[in-house]
Design a protein around this motif. Sequence first.
Motif, PDB file in Angstrom:
ATOM      1  N   GLY A   1      44.993  28.347  56.139  1.00 12.63           N
ATOM      2  CA  GLY A   1      45.251  26.931  55.925  1.00 12.63           C
ATOM      3  C   GLY A   1      44.510  26.413  54.707  1.00 12.63           C
ATOM      4  N   PRO A   2      44.484  25.102  54.540  1.00 14.49           N
ATOM      5  CA  PRO A   2      43.815  24.538  53.362  1.00 14.49           C
ATOM      6  C   PRO A   2      42.303  24.760  53.359  1.00 14.49           C
ATOM      7  CG  PRO A   2      44.557  22.795  54.842  1.00 14.49           C
ATOM      8  CD  PRO A   2      45.093  24.073  55.381  1.00 14.49           C
ATOM      9  N   ASP A   3      41.715  24.931  54.532  1.00 11.86           N
ATOM     10  CA  ASP A   3      40.278  25.188  54.613  1.00 11.86           C
ATOM     11  C   ASP A   3      40.047  26.690  54.657  1.00 11.86           C
ATOM     12  OD1 ASP A   3      39.757  22.446  54.725  1.00 11.86           O
ATOM     13  OD2 ASP A   3      40.075  22.429  56.897  1.00 11.86           O
ATOM     14  N   VAL A   4      39.690  27.253  53.517  1.00 11.88           N
ATOM     15  CA  VAL A   4      39.463  28.691  53.429  1.00 11.88           C
ATOM     16  C   VAL A   4      38.086  28.998  53.999  1.00 11.88           C
ATOM     17  CG1 VAL A   4      39.331  30.672  51.885  1.00 11.88           C
ATOM     18  CG2 VAL A   4      40.891  28.793  51.358  1.00 11.88           C
ATOM     19  N   PRO A   5      38.016  29.820  55.055  1.00  9.96           N
ATOM     20  CA  PRO A   5      36.699  30.155  55.597  1.00  9.96           C
ATOM     21  C   PRO A   5      35.909  31.013  54.613  1.00  9.96           C
ATOM     22  CG  PRO A   5      38.395  31.433  56.690  1.00  9.96           C
ATOM     23  CD  PRO A   5      39.097  30.482  55.775  1.00  9.96           C
ATOM     24  N   ALA A   6      34.619  30.839  54.626  1.00 14.49           N
ATOM     25  CA  ALA A   6      33.755  31.635  53.752  1.00 14.49           C
ATOM     26  C   ALA A   6      33.349  32.899  54.496  1.00 14.49           C
ATOM     27  CB  ALA A   6      32.523  30.835  53.366  1.00 14.49           C
ATOM     28  N   PRO A   7      33.706  34.053  53.962  1.00 12.36           N
ATOM     29  CA  PRO A   7      33.301  35.287  54.633  1.00 12.36           C
ATOM     30  C   PRO A   7      31.811  35.544  54.423  1.00 12.36           C
ATOM     31  CG  PRO A   7      34.381  35.804  52.577  1.00 12.36           C
ATOM     32  CD  PRO A   7      34.451  34.310  52.736  1.00 12.36           C
TER      33      PRO A   7
ATOM     34  N   ALA B   1      32.318  39.068  49.042  1.00 19.88           N
ATOM     35  CA  ALA B   1      32.074  38.152  47.929  1.00 19.88           C
ATOM     36  C   ALA B   1      33.401  37.476  47.601  1.00 19.88           C
ATOM     37  CB  ALA B   1      31.550  38.901  46.710  1.00 19.88           C
ATOM     38  N   VAL B   2      33.375  36.162  47.493  1.00 10.65           N
ATOM     39  CA  VAL B   2      34.587  35.402  47.177  1.00 10.65           C
ATOM     40  C   VAL B   2      34.800  35.415  45.671  1.00 10.65           C
ATOM     41  CG1 VAL B   2      35.687  33.136  47.320  1.00 10.65           C
ATOM     42  CG2 VAL B   2      34.259  33.944  49.203  1.00 10.65           C
ATOM     43  N   ASP B   3      36.035  35.658  45.252  1.00 12.66           N
ATOM     44  CA  ASP B   3      36.377  35.671  43.836  1.00 12.66           C
ATOM     45  C   ASP B   3      36.178  34.278  43.244  1.00 12.66           C
ATOM     46  OD1 ASP B   3      37.795  37.516  41.765  1.00 12.66           O
ATOM     47  OD2 ASP B   3      38.800  35.576  41.574  1.00 12.66           O
ATOM     48  N   GLU B   4      35.643  34.215  42.047  1.00 11.76           N
ATOM     49  CA  GLU B   4      35.372  32.925  41.411  1.00 11.76           C
ATOM     50  C   GLU B   4      36.645  32.164  41.078  1.00 11.76           C
ATOM     51  OE1 GLU B   4      33.024  33.811  38.011  1.00 11.76           O
ATOM     52  OE2 GLU B   4      31.330  34.534  39.188  1.00 11.76           O
ATOM     53  N   ALA B   5      37.684  32.873  40.666  1.00  7.10           N
ATOM     54  CA  ALA B   5      38.924  32.220  40.243  1.00  7.10           C
ATOM     55  C   ALA B   5      39.843  31.880  41.415  1.00  7.10           C
ATOM     56  CB  ALA B   5      39.669  33.105  39.247  1.00  7.10           C
ATOM     57  N   ASP B   6      39.777  32.658  42.488  1.00 10.38           N
ATOM     58  CA  ASP B   6      40.682  32.455  43.623  1.00 10.38           C
ATOM     59  C   ASP B   6      39.899  32.598  44.927  1.00 10.38           C
ATOM     60  OD1 ASP B   6      42.727  32.323  45.453  1.00 10.38           O
ATOM     61  OD2 ASP B   6      43.841  34.034  44.671  1.00 10.38           O
ATOM     62  N   PRO B   7      39.692  31.511  45.663  1.00 14.07           N
ATOM     63  CA  PRO B   7      38.907  31.604  46.904  1.00 14.07           C
ATOM     64  C   PRO B   7      39.607  32.390  48.008  1.00 14.07           C
ATOM     65  CG  PRO B   7      39.792  29.392  46.631  1.00 14.07           C
ATOM     66  CD  PRO B   7      40.113  30.142  45.376  1.00 14.07           C
TER      67      PRO B   7
ATOM     68  N   VAL C   1      42.747  33.620  59.420  1.00 11.70           N
ATOM     69  CA  VAL C   1      42.941  34.408  58.204  1.00 11.70           C
ATOM     70  C   VAL C   1      43.922  35.544  58.461  1.00 11.70           C
ATOM     71  CG1 VAL C   1      41.780  35.971  56.605  1.00 11.70           C
ATOM     72  CG2 VAL C   1      40.670  33.864  57.281  1.00 11.70           C
ATOM     73  N   ARG C   2      44.892  35.696  57.545  1.00 10.89           N
ATOM     74  CA  ARG C   2      45.835  36.816  57.609  1.00 10.89           C
ATOM     75  C   ARG C   2      45.839  37.531  56.266  1.00 10.89           C
ATOM     76  NH1 ARG C   2      51.298  36.044  60.617  1.00 10.89           N
ATOM     77  NH2 ARG C   2      51.118  38.263  60.321  1.00 10.89           N
ATOM     78  N   PRO C   3      45.285  38.729  56.207  1.00 13.81           N
ATOM     79  CA  PRO C   3      45.325  39.488  54.956  1.00 13.81           C
ATOM     80  C   PRO C   3      46.749  39.968  54.678  1.00 13.81           C
ATOM     81  CG  PRO C   3      43.915  40.552  56.595  1.00 13.81           C
ATOM     82  CD  PRO C   3      44.546  39.396  57.246  1.00 13.81           C
ATOM     83  N   PHE C   4      47.193  39.826  53.431  1.00  9.93           N
ATOM     84  CA  PHE C   4      48.549  40.258  53.098  1.00  9.93           C
ATOM     85  C   PHE C   4      48.603  41.183  51.889  1.00  9.93           C
ATOM     86  CE2 PHE C   4      47.911  36.435  50.621  1.00  9.93           C
ATOM     87  CZ  PHE C   4      48.473  36.741  49.395  1.00  9.93           C
ATOM     88  N   GLY C   5      47.548  41.244  51.122  1.00 10.97           N
ATOM     89  CA  GLY C   5      47.530  42.103  49.946  1.00 10.97           C
ATOM     90  C   GLY C   5      46.159  42.699  49.742  1.00 10.97           C
ATOM     91  N   VAL C   6      46.127  43.876  49.134  1.00 12.11           N
ATOM     92  CA  VAL C   6      44.863  44.576  48.894  1.00 12.11           C
ATOM     93  C   VAL C   6      44.877  45.129  47.475  1.00 12.11           C
ATOM     94  CG1 VAL C   6      43.340  46.441  49.667  1.00 12.11           C
ATOM     95  CG2 VAL C   6      44.734  45.222  51.336  1.00 12.11           C
ATOM     96  N   LEU C   7      43.756  44.970  46.778  1.00  9.41           N
ATOM     97  CA  LEU C   7      43.572  45.550  45.451  1.00  9.41           C
ATOM     98  C   LEU C   7      42.436  46.555  45.546  1.00  9.41           C
ATOM     99  CD1 LEU C   7      44.193  42.273  45.007  1.00  9.41           C
ATOM    100  CD2 LEU C   7      44.159  43.040  42.660  1.00  9.41           C
ATOM    101  N   VAL C   8      42.708  47.806  45.229  1.00  5.22           N
ATOM    102  CA  VAL C   8      41.687  48.849  45.329  1.00  5.22           C
ATOM    103  C   VAL C   8      41.300  49.295  43.927  1.00  5.22           C
ATOM    104  CG1 VAL C   8      41.106  51.121  46.236  1.00  5.22           C
ATOM    105  CG2 VAL C   8      42.609  49.624  47.541  1.00  5.22           C
ATOM    106  N   GLU C   9      40.032  49.106  43.610  1.00  3.17           N
ATOM    107  CA  GLU C   9      39.476  49.587  42.350  1.00  3.17           C
ATOM    108  C   GLU C   9      38.570  50.777  42.646  1.00  3.17           C
ATOM    109  OE1 GLU C   9      37.630  46.421  40.186  1.00  3.17           O
ATOM    110  OE2 GLU C   9      39.495  45.287  40.020  1.00  3.17           O
ATOM    111  N   ARG C  10      37.908  51.271  41.628  1.00  5.22           N
ATOM    112  CA  ARG C  10      37.068  52.459  41.793  1.00  5.22           C
ATOM    113  C   ARG C  10      35.938  52.217  42.799  1.00  5.22           C
ATOM    114  NH1 ARG C  10      35.782  54.879  36.590  1.00  5.22           N
ATOM    115  NH2 ARG C  10      37.327  56.394  37.162  1.00  5.22           N
ATOM    116  N   ASP C  11      35.233  51.085  42.696  1.00  6.10           N
ATOM    117  CA  ASP C  11      34.061  50.841  43.536  1.00  6.10           C
ATOM    118  C   ASP C  11      34.219  49.699  44.526  1.00  6.10           C
ATOM    119  OD1 ASP C  11      32.662  52.869  42.190  1.00  6.10           O
ATOM    120  OD2 ASP C  11      32.085  51.470  40.606  1.00  6.10           O
ATOM    121  N   VAL C  12      35.223  48.856  44.351  1.00  6.08           N
ATOM    122  CA  VAL C  12      35.396  47.684  45.211  1.00  6.08           C
ATOM    123  C   VAL C  12      36.841  47.572  45.688  1.00  6.08           C
ATOM    124  CG1 VAL C  12      33.509  46.342  44.198  1.00  6.08           C
ATOM    125  CG2 VAL C  12      35.801  46.165  43.239  1.00  6.08           C
ATOM    126  N   VAL C  13      36.999  46.802  46.765  1.00  3.56           N
ATOM    127  CA  VAL C  13      38.322  46.510  47.310  1.00  3.56           C
ATOM    128  C   VAL C  13      38.438  44.997  47.428  1.00  3.56           C
ATOM    129  CG1 VAL C  13      39.888  46.821  49.262  1.00  3.56           C
ATOM    130  CG2 VAL C  13      38.336  48.662  48.624  1.00  3.56           C
TER     131      VAL C  13
END
Length: 178
Positions: free
Chosen positions: A77-83, A88-94, A58-70
């Motif tokens: 690769g094609p197999d996204v590991p489950a953290p 929590a994994v986003d429902e729309a984008d794993p 896994v290589r993090p490349f972007g971050v979204l910072v909201e008031r209470d969550v990041v």
Amino acid sequence: RRLRRELALTAAAFAQPVTATTRFRRRRRLLVRSLRERAVWVDAERASLLAGAVSADVRPFGVLVERDVVGVLVSCGPDVPAPGEPWAVDEADPRLWWIGRGDLGAVEGTAPLLVAVGTDREAVVFLDLLTGPRVVAVSGERRGAGSTLQALAAQVDARLPVGAVTVADGVLPRFAGP
């Protein structure tokens, strides 16, 4: 019936510039406020480091910072590991993982070189310049691209040690580069 429809369309056409200006100002205030808050930058860096520690693939490349969550955008690769918890994994984008700002603790590692690139609704969007290619190109409409490039250069210059950034001639107005 047709008259009501025409009146509604006319009212919407007059209201659209006002709502667009209001939305722009609200997002600009969010961005300016977030750029001034050290906690926003620290939380973004910690979340990026924690996401990178989930798996070697896994290589993090972007971050979204909201008031209470990041949220952290990761590439892998094609197999996204489950953290695991507390992620929590986003429902729309794993490849988008969320973590509460309260769950971010101290973490070891080389800090990412984050720059703020804008907003997405109520989140400030950061991009890690160290995960991509060594050269960053900004294209698009000349005036907007120039302003974006200047903002990125100023952020990088402010975050790195003195003398670590060299800006070429013509990039920043009133600055004679090499």
